[in-house]
Design a protein around this motif. Structure first.
Motif: not given
Length: 342
Positions: A46, A194, A284, A286, A288
């Motif tokens: 990212a 995460y 950010q 994310q 998973w």
């Protein structure tokens, strides 16, 4: 000219494309589609919206090469080291389990640079935001439909996305999978977690003696990395970044929660580990859902051929194991299946 579609622009898909381009004797029209907005899959990097040079690896953190694979896959490591895409990990990672003979590598430009290298090498036509929804057999070709736009036709299709996403596809593909194959695919399981990336302005100091740390005593956080420090990049012009990976139990317990709620919980726990952290310029988070394979397809040999004529093949870590060498193994097995056909 045979038209080949590879679904998934992660490590296995990009390497399949590069190997196919290098090793087939005839010209191909090679396309790679991914539902994400950029390549990498679980090797994603990212970028800060304020400073693109400030990056964070939200998926794989580093690559561990065992003596067995150092010999077996030497050419792959030599290529990436020779191009400067990988370099030895020398920064201190507290709590890392180091086994005799293991070598660890980081990617100075971010872990997604490995995938980008293979996509460049392949010369494939790469499309993002292409989410495949249906695969239908039309005579001797595959008609592949996506969420937006018209269907396209291919002679060969390779599926490298997580196995549960393969099982969600609509169309003839579901009737063409044998009961035995379906059971094998349904046996594949993944952990969930995460990852949170924190991006800071240039000049911010993150004063800790380590570049990464495995956490054993926190119900939420499993790993923290000062990402620029992990890659030995210290610059007064580029701000530091931090990556936080949660534990698997936390990931599973909060799988359906909002990103905002999850991020707030991670930040609260991070304060216990790194008290007094400055406020990041950007973040950010994310999810998973399919993080690492906990159980691969039974009796798998690195790939699964779902249909022969036209050819439809599955590959990825769901057919081997979740690391760099598992993906290389799968890509080589897929390549063999395709070379026999093409």
């Amino acid at each position: 000219m045979a038209r080949v579609l590879i679904v998934g622009a992660g490590l296995t898909g990009s390497l399949c494309a590069a190997l196919l381009s290098r090793e087939t004797g005839r010209p191909l029209h090679l396309a790679v589609w991914d539902q994400a907005r950029e390549c990498g899959g679980r090797m994603s990097t990212a970028r800060s919206p304020h400073s693109p040079q400030c990056t964070a690896d939200l998926g794989a953190q580093y690559i561990t090469c065992t003596p067995h694979y150092a010999a077996k896959h030497q050419s792959f490591y030599d290529e990436l080291l020779g191009h400067g895409i990988l370099k030895p990990l020398t920064a201190p990672i507290e709590g890392m389990v180091v086994k005799e003979g293991d070598l660890n590598f980081v990617a100075p430009e971010g872990i997604s640079s490995v995938v980008k290298h293979y996509l460049r090498e392949s010369g494939a036509e790469v499309h993002f935001s292409h989410c495949v929804t249906q695969i239908n057999k039309r005579n001797d070709k595959w008609e592949v439909s996506k969420e937006t736009g018209s269907p396209e036709w291919f002679d060969v299709v390779v599926l490298t996305m997580p196995v549960p996403q393969i099982l969600q596809l609509q169309g003839d593909i579901m009737n063409l999978i044998s009961e035995c194959q379906r059971q094998q695919l349904e046996s594949v399981s993944y952990s969930s977690r995460y990852a949170l990336g924190l991006f800071y302005e240039a000049g911010t100091k993150i004063d800790v003696p380590w570049a990464g740390q495995y956490i054993t005593s926190n119900p939420c956080i499993r790993f923290v990395s000062i990402d620029n420090k992990k890659r030995n990049i210290e610059s007064s012009e580029i701000g530091p970044s931090i990556v936080v990976h949660t534990t698997v139990p936390f990931g599973l317990a909060h799988l359906e929660h909002s990103m905002e709620e999850v991020q707030e919980l991670i930040m609260q726990q991070l304060e216990h580990i790194l008290p007094g952290l400055p406020k990041p310029a950007a973040t950010q988070c994310q999810k998973w859902t399919y993080s690492q394979v906990t159980s691969a397809a039974a009796n798998s040999t690195g790939q699964m051929t779902l249909h022969l004529k036209p050819l439809l093949v599955c590959g990825g870590d769901g057919f081997t194991h979740s690391n760099f060498d598992g993906c290389i193994t799968s890509a080589l097995c897929v390549l063999q299946a395709l070379k026999n056909y093409i």
